[in-house]
Design a protein around this motif. Structure first.
Motif, PDB file in Angstrom:
ATOM      1  N   LYS A  32       0.849  -1.204   0.000  1.00  0.00           N
ATOM      2  CA  LYS A  32       0.000   0.000   0.000  1.00  0.00           C
ATOM      3  C   LYS A  32       0.882   1.251   0.000  1.00  0.00           C
ATOM      4  O   LYS A  32       1.900   1.296   0.715  1.00  0.00           O
ATOM      5  CB  LYS A  32      -0.929   0.004   1.206  1.00  0.00           C
ATOM      6  CG  LYS A  32      -0.228   0.024   2.543  1.00  0.00           C
ATOM      7  CD  LYS A  32      -1.220  -0.096   3.691  1.00  0.00           C
ATOM      8  CE  LYS A  32      -0.506  -0.247   5.007  1.00  0.00           C
ATOM      9  NZ  LYS A  32      -1.333  -0.854   6.057  1.00  0.00           N
ATOM     10  N   ASN A  35      -4.529  -2.263   0.561  1.00  0.00           N
ATOM     11  CA  ASN A  35      -5.618  -1.869   1.450  1.00  0.00           C
ATOM     12  C   ASN A  35      -6.731  -1.064   0.794  1.00  0.00           C
ATOM     13  O   ASN A  35      -7.786  -0.904   1.385  1.00  0.00           O
ATOM     14  CB  ASN A  35      -5.095  -0.977   2.583  1.00  0.00           C
ATOM     15  CG  ASN A  35      -4.294  -1.741   3.595  1.00  0.00           C
ATOM     16  OD1 ASN A  35      -3.322  -2.403   3.228  1.00  0.00           O
ATOM     17  ND2 ASN A  35      -4.702  -1.687   4.842  1.00  0.00           N
ATOM     18  N   SER A  94       4.994  -6.218  10.440  1.00  0.00           N
ATOM     19  CA  SER A  94       6.421  -5.929  10.642  1.00  0.00           C
ATOM     20  C   SER A  94       6.852  -6.011  12.107  1.00  0.00           C
ATOM     21  O   SER A  94       7.885  -6.579  12.432  1.00  0.00           O
ATOM     22  CB  SER A  94       6.755  -4.531  10.116  1.00  0.00           C
ATOM     23  OG  SER A  94       6.663  -4.511   8.716  1.00  0.00           O
TER      24      SER A  94
HETATM   25  C1  LIG Z   1      -0.501  -1.922   6.625  1.00  0.00           C
HETATM   26  C2  LIG Z   1      -0.930  -3.269   7.026  1.00  0.00           C
HETATM   27  C3  LIG Z   1       0.010  -4.285   7.261  1.00  0.00           C
HETATM   28  C4  LIG Z   1       1.507  -4.063   7.199  1.00  0.00           C
HETATM   29  O1  LIG Z   1       1.934  -3.273   8.236  1.00  0.00           O
HETATM   30  P1  LIG Z   1       3.491  -3.030   8.522  1.00  0.00           P
HETATM   31  O2  LIG Z   1       3.531  -2.630   9.946  1.00  0.00           O
HETATM   32  O3  LIG Z   1       3.923  -1.959   7.593  1.00  0.00           O
HETATM   33  O4  LIG Z   1       4.203  -4.308   8.272  1.00  0.00           O
HETATM   34  C5  LIG Z   1      -0.468  -5.550   7.580  1.00  0.00           C
HETATM   35  N1  LIG Z   1      -1.781  -5.809   7.677  1.00  0.00           N
HETATM   36  C6  LIG Z   1      -2.714  -4.869   7.460  1.00  0.00           C
HETATM   37  C7  LIG Z   1      -4.146  -5.233   7.595  1.00  0.00           C
HETATM   38  C8  LIG Z   1      -2.314  -3.570   7.141  1.00  0.00           C
HETATM   39  O5  LIG Z   1      -3.251  -2.637   6.959  1.00  0.00           O
END
Ligand SMILES: *Cc1c(COP(=O)(O)O)cnc(C)c1O
Length: 222
Positions: A25, A46, A192
């Motif tokens: 995203k 997303n 992450s």
């Molecule tokens: C943005 C997002 C992630 C990834 O998040 P990071 O902390 O950047 O790894 C994972 N799952 C969902 C549902 C997200 O919206």
């Protein structure tokens, strides 16, 4: 710039039992191509508009995972191509996916998103809603409900995280026999900041963004 060494390290770390969804995203097409050229095929997005635009530009063998909150009226834009929808949080949404998948003569893989975090703001089903939806699955032949997804609290407390992941794993284990058991096999949890704990607690699909692509700076990354 993407550090492809970090990518390779994560791939090694995950081994062959955990699938990496690279969350792209707000990342540019060329950044996605960098990981694609390293062999990555599963990408997570997303936002519907952003996903539709990227899908048109990028290679057709990418498996697109929709991981954000999905509005019923936007389902039709992604059903022609989406690989898996992680964020099913109502029966109404699941029915609409089934309907649009039928129109496209497809069966779409879906995960039911369960609310495990303490924060009120995160989407997802509670246990009762999960049971209600699961009961309707046999009537929806164009969706394949293949597991659960959850997002843990944003917290530095490792015990809290572990408890939330354990809760999701236990729901996952007890939901399997209700749907078709052979296909109910995906547990999408871990990002992450918490994916190592998530894997220790039974995750087999992690969604990692900032660790691969660097921190998102809202609005400036295209
Ligand atoms: C943005 C997002 C992630 C990834 O998040 P990071 O902390 O950047 O790894 C994972 N799952 C969902 C549902 C997200 O919206």
């Amino acid at each position: 710039m993407i550090n492809t060494e970090t990518y390779k390290e994560i791939i090694r770390e995950l081994g062959d039992k955990v699938t990496l969804v690279a969350v792209s995203k707000m990342r540019a097409v060329n950044e996605i191509m960098t990981l694609y050229n390293e062999g990555q095929r599963d990408f997570g997005e997303n936002y519907v508009q952003e996903l539709v635009a990227k899908q048109a530009e990028l290679p057709a063998d990418i498996r697109w995972h929709f991981i954000g909150h999905l509005q019923t009226n936007k389902v039709k834009y992604i059903t022609p191509f989406v690989y898996m929808i992680h964020s099913v949080d109502s029966l109404k949404l699941l029915k609409e996916i089934n309907k649009q998948a039928a129109t496209n003569e497809r069966v779409i893989k879906c995960l039911l998103q369960v609310h495990i975090a303490q924060e009120e703001t995160k989407y997802g089903l509670d246990e009762k809603e999960l049971e209600d939806i699961t009961a309707s699955i046999p009537k929806l032949p164009h969706v394949s409900v293949c597991g659960l997804m959850g997002m843990a609290s944003t917290t530095d407390n490792p015990d809290q995280l572990r408890m939330e992941f354990k809760e999701l794993k236990s729901l996952f284990d007890s939901s399997g026999d209700i749907s078709s058991p052979s296909s109910f096999s995906t547990l999408s949890m871990g990002m992450s900041g918490d994916y190592i704990t998530a894997i220790e607690e039974g995750s087999n699909m992690v969604r990692i963004g900032s660790l691969l692509f660097g921190q998102r700076s809202a609005g400036t990354n295209g």
